[in-house]
Design a protein around this motif. Structure first.
Motif, PDB file in Angstrom:
ATOM      1  N   PRO B 113      35.633  36.607  42.340  1.00 29.41           N
ATOM      2  CA  PRO B 113      37.043  36.215  42.276  1.00 29.41           C
ATOM      3  C   PRO B 113      37.415  35.797  40.869  1.00 29.41           C
ATOM      4  CG  PRO B 113      35.745  34.549  43.407  1.00 29.41           C
ATOM      5  CD  PRO B 113      34.838  35.714  43.187  1.00 29.41           C
ATOM      6  N   ASN B 114      38.663  35.987  40.529  1.00 28.98           N
ATOM      7  CA  ASN B 114      39.138  35.582  39.219  1.00 28.98           C
ATOM      8  C   ASN B 114      39.225  34.060  39.188  1.00 28.98           C
ATOM      9  OD1 ASN B 114      40.518  35.035  36.904  1.00 28.98           O
ATOM     10  ND2 ASN B 114      42.305  36.318  37.381  1.00 28.98           N
ATOM     11  N   PRO B 115      38.367  33.405  38.398  1.00 29.89           N
ATOM     12  CA  PRO B 115      38.325  31.930  38.422  1.00 29.89           C
ATOM     13  C   PRO B 115      39.590  31.309  37.866  1.00 29.89           C
ATOM     14  CG  PRO B 115      36.957  32.774  36.647  1.00 29.89           C
ATOM     15  CD  PRO B 115      37.425  33.958  37.411  1.00 29.89           C
ATOM     16  N   THR B 116      40.357  32.069  37.080  1.00 33.33           N
ATOM     17  CA  THR B 116      41.528  31.473  36.442  1.00 33.33           C
ATOM     18  C   THR B 116      42.792  31.636  37.279  1.00 33.33           C
ATOM     19  OG1 THR B 116      42.102  33.501  35.308  1.00 33.33           O
ATOM     20  CG2 THR B 116      40.578  32.000  34.189  1.00 33.33           C
ATOM     21  N   SER B 117      42.647  32.125  38.508  1.00 32.88           N
ATOM     22  CA  SER B 117      43.817  32.450  39.322  1.00 32.88           C
ATOM     23  C   SER B 117      44.897  31.384  39.253  1.00 32.88           C
ATOM     24  CB  SER B 117      43.411  32.629  40.787  1.00 32.88           C
ATOM     25  OG  SER B 117      43.000  33.952  40.972  1.00 32.88           O
ATOM     26  N   ALA B 118      46.108  31.840  39.100  1.00 26.61           N
ATOM     27  CA  ALA B 118      47.296  30.994  39.140  1.00 26.61           C
ATOM     28  C   ALA B 118      47.374  29.997  37.987  1.00 26.61           C
ATOM     29  CB  ALA B 118      47.406  30.231  40.461  1.00 26.61           C
ATOM     30  N   THR B 119      46.456  30.100  37.026  1.00 26.04           N
ATOM     31  CA  THR B 119      46.605  29.194  35.890  1.00 26.04           C
ATOM     32  C   THR B 119      46.956  29.969  34.623  1.00 26.04           C
ATOM     33  OG1 THR B 119      44.235  29.313  35.515  1.00 26.04           O
ATOM     34  CG2 THR B 119      45.046  27.428  36.779  1.00 26.04           C
ATOM     35  N   GLU B 120      46.447  31.182  34.526  1.00 29.00           N
ATOM     36  CA  GLU B 120      46.678  31.938  33.302  1.00 29.00           C
ATOM     37  C   GLU B 120      47.997  32.703  33.357  1.00 29.00           C
ATOM     38  OE1 GLU B 120      44.844  32.368  30.407  1.00 29.00           O
ATOM     39  OE2 GLU B 120      43.609  30.658  30.977  1.00 29.00           O
ATOM     40  N   GLY B 121      48.233  33.456  32.296  1.00 31.42           N
ATOM     41  CA  GLY B 121      49.524  34.129  32.113  1.00 31.42           C
ATOM     42  C   GLY B 121      49.924  35.048  33.241  1.00 31.42           C
ATOM     43  N   ASN B 122      49.089  36.028  33.566  1.00 28.21           N
ATOM     44  CA  ASN B 122      49.445  36.996  34.601  1.00 28.21           C
ATOM     45  C   ASN B 122      48.461  36.915  35.744  1.00 28.21           C
ATOM     46  OD1 ASN B 122      51.763  38.341  33.454  1.00 28.21           O
ATOM     47  ND2 ASN B 122      50.338  39.086  31.893  1.00 28.21           N
ATOM     48  N   PRO B 123      48.471  35.838  36.458  1.00 30.07           N
ATOM     49  CA  PRO B 123      47.411  35.585  37.431  1.00 30.07           C
ATOM     50  C   PRO B 123      47.347  36.639  38.537  1.00 30.07           C
ATOM     51  CG  PRO B 123      49.235  34.064  37.761  1.00 30.07           C
ATOM     52  CD  PRO B 123      49.543  34.855  36.543  1.00 30.07           C
ATOM     53  N   ALA B 124      48.476  37.075  38.970  1.00 29.61           N
ATOM     54  CA  ALA B 124      48.488  37.957  40.136  1.00 29.61           C
ATOM     55  C   ALA B 124      47.930  39.331  39.797  1.00 29.61           C
ATOM     56  CB  ALA B 124      49.894  38.083  40.686  1.00 29.61           C
ATOM     57  N   GLN B 125      47.840  39.674  38.519  1.00 31.19           N
ATOM     58  CA  GLN B 125      47.501  41.041  38.188  1.00 31.19           C
ATOM     59  C   GLN B 125      46.002  41.303  38.086  1.00 31.19           C
ATOM     60  OE1 GLN B 125      49.996  41.650  34.828  1.00 31.19           O
ATOM     61  NE2 GLN B 125      51.830  41.745  36.096  1.00 31.19           N
ATOM     62  N   ILE B 126      45.230  40.266  37.938  1.00 33.20           N
ATOM     63  CA  ILE B 126      43.779  40.463  37.916  1.00 33.20           C
ATOM     64  C   ILE B 126      43.190  39.729  39.111  1.00 33.20           C
ATOM     65  CG2 ILE B 126      41.645  39.970  36.652  1.00 33.20           C
ATOM     66  CD1 ILE B 126      43.316  40.441  34.100  1.00 33.20           C
ATOM     67  N   ILE B 127      42.677  40.513  40.058  1.00 31.52           N
ATOM     68  CA  ILE B 127      42.259  39.896  41.316  1.00 31.52           C
ATOM     69  C   ILE B 127      40.758  39.705  41.393  1.00 31.52           C
ATOM     70  CG2 ILE B 127      44.205  40.468  42.811  1.00 31.52           C
ATOM     71  CD1 ILE B 127      42.740  43.039  43.528  1.00 31.52           C
ATOM     72  N   GLY B 128      40.016  40.238  40.435  1.00 32.83           N
ATOM     73  CA  GLY B 128      38.583  40.063  40.517  1.00 32.83           C
ATOM     74  C   GLY B 128      37.907  40.495  39.233  1.00 32.83           C
ATOM     75  N   LEU B 129      36.644  40.182  39.146  1.00 33.99           N
ATOM     76  CA  LEU B 129      35.878  40.543  37.955  1.00 33.99           C
ATOM     77  C   LEU B 129      34.617  41.259  38.405  1.00 33.99           C
ATOM     78  CD1 LEU B 129      36.146  37.100  36.137  1.00 33.99           C
ATOM     79  CD2 LEU B 129      37.518  39.135  35.652  1.00 33.99           C
ATOM     80  N   ILE B 130      34.264  42.289  37.663  1.00 36.53           N
ATOM     81  CA  ILE B 130      33.028  43.003  37.963  1.00 36.53           C
ATOM     82  C   ILE B 130      32.182  42.974  36.696  1.00 36.53           C
ATOM     83  CG2 ILE B 130      31.997  45.234  38.515  1.00 36.53           C
ATOM     84  CD1 ILE B 130      34.596  45.879  40.040  1.00 36.53           C
ATOM     85  N   SER B 131      30.957  42.538  36.853  1.00 37.65           N
ATOM     86  CA  SER B 131      30.074  42.501  35.713  1.00 37.65           C
ATOM     87  C   SER B 131      29.222  43.765  35.750  1.00 37.65           C
ATOM     88  CB  SER B 131      29.208  41.244  35.798  1.00 37.65           C
ATOM     89  OG  SER B 131      28.610  41.025  34.554  1.00 37.65           O
ATOM     90  N   ARG B 132      29.173  44.466  34.613  1.00 32.49           N
ATOM     91  CA  ARG B 132      28.493  45.764  34.648  1.00 32.49           C
ATOM     92  C   ARG B 132      28.019  46.111  33.237  1.00 32.49           C
ATOM     93  NH1 ARG B 132      28.278  50.084  38.045  1.00 32.49           N
ATOM     94  NH2 ARG B 132      28.131  52.105  37.003  1.00 32.49           N
ATOM     95  N   ASP B 133      26.764  46.403  33.113  1.00 31.39           N
ATOM     96  CA  ASP B 133      26.179  46.800  31.825  1.00 31.39           C
ATOM     97  C   ASP B 133      26.626  45.866  30.698  1.00 31.39           C
ATOM     98  OD1 ASP B 133      25.251  48.856  33.335  1.00 31.39           O
ATOM     99  OD2 ASP B 133      26.797  50.279  32.646  1.00 31.39           O
ATOM    100  N   ASN B 134      26.495  44.609  30.922  1.00 30.71           N
ATOM    101  CA  ASN B 134      26.874  43.613  29.916  1.00 30.71           C
ATOM    102  C   ASN B 134      28.364  43.644  29.584  1.00 30.71           C
ATOM    103  OD1 ASN B 134      24.247  42.747  29.721  1.00 30.71           O
ATOM    104  ND2 ASN B 134      23.778  44.271  28.129  1.00 30.71           N
ATOM    105  N   GLN B 135      29.105  44.327  30.372  1.00 33.26           N
ATOM    106  CA  GLN B 135      30.549  44.375  30.118  1.00 33.26           C
ATOM    107  C   GLN B 135      31.254  43.795  31.332  1.00 33.26           C
ATOM    108  OE1 GLN B 135      32.405  48.151  30.154  1.00 33.26           O
ATOM    109  NE2 GLN B 135      34.106  47.505  28.848  1.00 33.26           N
TER     110      GLN B 135
END
Lengths: 669, 154
Positions: B113-135
């Motif tokens: 889950p996006n830990p910054t939900s509802a606090t950062e600039g465009n919270p609704a637009q990033i709903i999750g994070l995927i960690s992959r190949d160090n990226q």
């Protein structure tokens, strides 16, 4: 088919039946009728009743039944048609039409006129001194299976005499009879069965007389598919096809069923044969054809565009392509086109009701009923027209006393007409009433704060105040036209389908409201222009002319207020590029497009280049994006690029107060 | 069309893309096609991230600069830019991005889950994070993007 789909079919059919009914009544009203006319009305009412019964629309069925009984009396000459009878049956068909409409939303609602008309109808049934009508004569038909498709269901009578091979193959007559549905009566004639001593087990003796209600012969034949060749099947109806299968040697005398139920003459209502198509399919076709036209333009531009000489054969093939594409487009468009007749017939009802509610005698005249316009337009015209006609009766026509005082015929006339006029449809609602009371309109507008007290307005401007939002207010609400909807709503709904409304009115002679509509919602004639680097389209409907002016004719009144001198008159300039935010510097050189606003005022749109005039396919922006101020839609040009179609009215409004304060200009042509 | 249709134990498929030099990914079901950049028709009164409309086989579709929409500034012109055509609840729109890389399959528990939900600039637009190949790939909520779009247009 789901229940909803069946219902949709039912309502679509009812629409045609109501039309047939109204047409018949009109003929009677015009004194141009015979027994077939009454039969046609009767059949229409009967069919509505029958199908309505299948859906359990009880109010509708009950009313249709009463109405039908009265019609039956007329048909059998026990009741003559006089003015009163005509009035009652006309009102009854109005109520029936209304019931059909209501059934779509609220199956058991009754329109206001239901009870009085029902009483009137009952009056005729009783005065003819007969007991309750022979309910059972029609009742079975009333619940007949729903008619589907083009085949009109009939009562089919057949005689079925299976021979032994039928039984040998393991068939059972009962199965077939059950498959024919619930409305089957089967009578078995066992007289042919011999005594046991003469009985041959290899012979089929039984003969059935079947009466199947509400099925077509082809449906019945389908049920008997397996019995084909395994016995004798005789169709006993008048126009029976040849018997199916070999005639068996057991010829049996079967008494013909009683002929008391002979149906009315087989003639179908005179209305044209129609094919029902889901409008969405047609829309898809229209869209695809639109793409085809664009695609043709793209190809043409690609081939001719680079200036190299084109192979004559390619050029001629390209011409054929263009021609064919246009041909297909026209043909497809015509699928959607429908005569305005059904709409006008509905409006006749509106006028009658309005006349009754206001106590005014109104004669309703229609012209140009055969004029064809897009079906969507027809649907979307119903509400504004209803309102305008109610207004015409309620506010337009004077009271009978006032009419008498001005030497007018006591019966007021409201006319609804439609005509094609240079690529547009013109619909006019006119009355021969007192005309608009401009002093009162102005007073009211001032009272409502629509205009300042000292404003000096032209007649047209005053007339147009009727369309101003907030003009129609509570104090003029009558239970008829003032239903909280003002003329501004009428105007908005007409504008939303690309049309315009104008008023002409003459004191003491009446008023005319003219609606000018595009022929279809899908294409538009426009002039292609450049604004800054963008290609845009200005709809031709509002354009008066295009002008290339000399710099002397462009006069700066103030930095934000420029006018163009056109033949001695000054027209405010609206510079599109800065207005739409494409560029900041002004374009004072033109060329200019003179457009006429709905108010009659003229404006000059400054553009950078005027290219050509062409027919374009309208593409909505709202599906994927949303509404844009000043822009009505988009189109795709020959090179595949998108051009925006401007909305001149909205641009004028956007240009703001500077341009809005301009007074009506007379620009001599 | 969103990953909510997919049962939790099945991996979701995403298309990874680059906008503003950062990694994003979009549910593959929402993507209709990927096209190269073609000039668009500018729309008046549109917000800067709406570049204009383009013709997609006869349909008029708006093109949105994803970088700009996410508040990262306008994408600079480059012939390698691509347009990702997405379908969202009956609407079609195009997203201008710098590159589209690959299709990735991620198990449901691989999306944080996006830990910054509802606090950062465009919270609704990033709903999750995927960690992959160090990226780190940001999972874009296209519906949220489209909603913002509707509000602008209205």
């Amino acid at each position: 088919m789901s229940m909803d789909a069946l219902k949709a079919t039912f309502f679509a059919e009812c629409e045609e039946l109501v039309e047939a009914m109204t047409e018949g009544l009109q003929q009677i009203g015009d004194d141009d009728w015979g027994s077939e006319t009454v039969n046609a009305i009767f059949r229409a009412v009967h069919s509505i009743k029958g199908s309505a019964g299948a859906f359990g629309f009880e109010t509708l069925v009950a009313f249709a039944h009463r109405y039908e009984t009265v019609l039956d009396k007329i048909r059998s000459n026990t009741l003559g048609i006089d003015a009163d009878v005509l009035r009652v049956i006309t009102r009854a068909s109005d109520v029936l039409a209304e019931l059909v409409e209501l059934a779509q939303v609220e199956p058991d609602a009754k329109p206001a006129a239901y009870d009085p008309v029902m009483t009137d109808l009952n009056g005729y049934i009783e005065t003819a001194a007969e007991p309750e009508p022979e309910e059972d004569l029609f009742a079975p038909v009333a619940f007949a299976a729903l008619p589907l498709g083009l085949d009109e269901p009939e009562d089919v009578r057949i005689e079925f005499a299976p021979d032994a091979s039928f039984y040998r193959n393991g068939h059972e007559p009962e199965r077939i009879f059950t498959a024919l549905g619930p409305d089957v009566s089967a009578v078995c004639d066992a007289d042919t069965v011999p005594l046991l001593s003469d009985f041959n087990v290899d012979t089929g003796y039984l003969v059935w007389s079947l009466e199947i209600k509400g099925k077509t012969e082809s449906e019945v034949a389908e049920a008997f598919e397996y019995a084909k060749g395994l016995g004798r099947i005789d169709y006993l109806s008048d126009d029976a096809p040849a018997p199916v299968g070999p005639v068996s040697e057991i010829a049996v005398e079967v008494p013909a069923p009683p002929s008391t139920q002979a149906k009315p003459a087989k003639a179908r209502p005179a209305s044209a044969q129609t094919l029902r198509i889901d409008p969405e399919r047609v829309d898809r076709l229209i869209n695809t054809v639109g793409e085809l036209i664009i695609n043709q333009a793209v190809i043409a531009q690609k081939i001719e565009g680079d200036g190299t000489p084109v192979d004559p054969e390619v050029a001629s093939a390209l011409d054929d392509y263009r021609y064919l594409a246009r041909e297909i487009q026209e043909a497809v468009m015509s699928i959607r086109a429908q005569p305005v007749k059904s709409l006008f017939q509905r409006m006749a009802r509106v006028v009658r009701e309005a006349g009754e509610a206001t106590g005014k005698a109104v004669s309703f005249e229609t012209r140009g009923e055969a004029t064809e316009i897009d079906k969507t337009l027809i649907e979307r015209l119903a509400d504004p027209l209803t309102h305008m006609l109610r207004n015409a009766v309620d506010h337009g026509l004077e009271s009978p006393e006032d009419r008498a005082a001005t030497d007018k015929h006591a019966t007021g006339t409201v006319t609804l007409s439609a005509a094609h006029r240079s690529g547009h449809v013109m619909i006019e609602v006119s009355d021969d009433g007192a005309g608009l009371d401009r002093a009162r309109i102005l007073k009211k507008a001032i009272a409502n704060g629509l205009v300042a007290e000292d404003t000096n307005l032209s007649d047209t401007e005053i007339d147009n105040l009727l369309f101003a939002p907030g003009f129609s207010t509570a104090d003029q609400v009558t239970n008829l036209s003032g239903r909280g909807v003002g003329m501004d709503v009428v105007k908005t709904s007409i504008t939303s389908i690309g049309g315009r409304v104008t008023i002409t009115s003459e004191q003491g002679r009446g008023s005319t409201f003219t609606i000018l509509l595009p022929l279809t919602l899908a294409v538009l004639d426009g002039i292609v222009v450049s604004v800054a680097d963008e290609t845009m389209v200005v709809p031709i409907a509002t354009i008066i002319e295009t002008i290339r002016a000399s710099s002397d004719d462009v006069i700066e009144l103030s930095p934000d207020n420029w006018v163009l001198k056109v033949r001695g008159a000054y027209v405010p300039i609206i510079d599109l590029a800065p207005l739409l935010g494409f560029r900041t510097e002004r374009n004072a050189a033109g060329p200019f497009i003179l457009v006429e606003a709905e108010t009659g005022a003229v404006y000059a749109f400054a553009v950078d280049e005027i290219w050509d005039q062409r027919q374009i396919v309208i593409k909505s922006l709202e599906g994927n994006y949303g509404a844009i101020p000043g822009i009505s839609a988009a189109t795709i040009l020959g090179d595949g690029q998108i051009a925006l179609i401007v909305d001149p009215e909205a641009l004028i409004a956007l240009a703001g107060p500077t341009a809005m304060t301009s007074h009506k200009q007379k620009v001599g042509a | 069309m969103t990953d909510s249709n997919v049962s939790a134990d099945q991996p979701s498929e995403f298309v990874s893309l680059t906008a503003g030099g950062q990694g994003f990914c979009v549910d593959i079901h929402a993507i209709r096609e990927i096209r190269s950049w073609t000039p668009v028709t500018t729309l008046p009164f549109a917000e800067p991230s709406v570049l204009g409309v383009m013709n997609l086989r006869g349909a008029v579709i708006p093109i949105i600069d994803l970088k700009d929409r996410l508040g990262l500034g306008a994408t600079s012109e480059d012939h390698r830019n691509v347009i990702v055509i997405v379908n969202l609840s009956g609407r079609t729109l195009g997203l201008l991005v710098e590159a589209v890389s690959e299709i990735i399959s991620v198990p449901a528990d691989g999306i944080l889950p996006n830990p910054t939900s509802a606090t950062e600039g465009n919270p609704a637009q990033i709903i999750g994070l995927i960690s992959r190949d160090n990226q780190m790939l940001r999972v874009l909520d296209l519906t949220g993007l489209a909603m913002a779009e509707t509000e602008d247009a209205a």
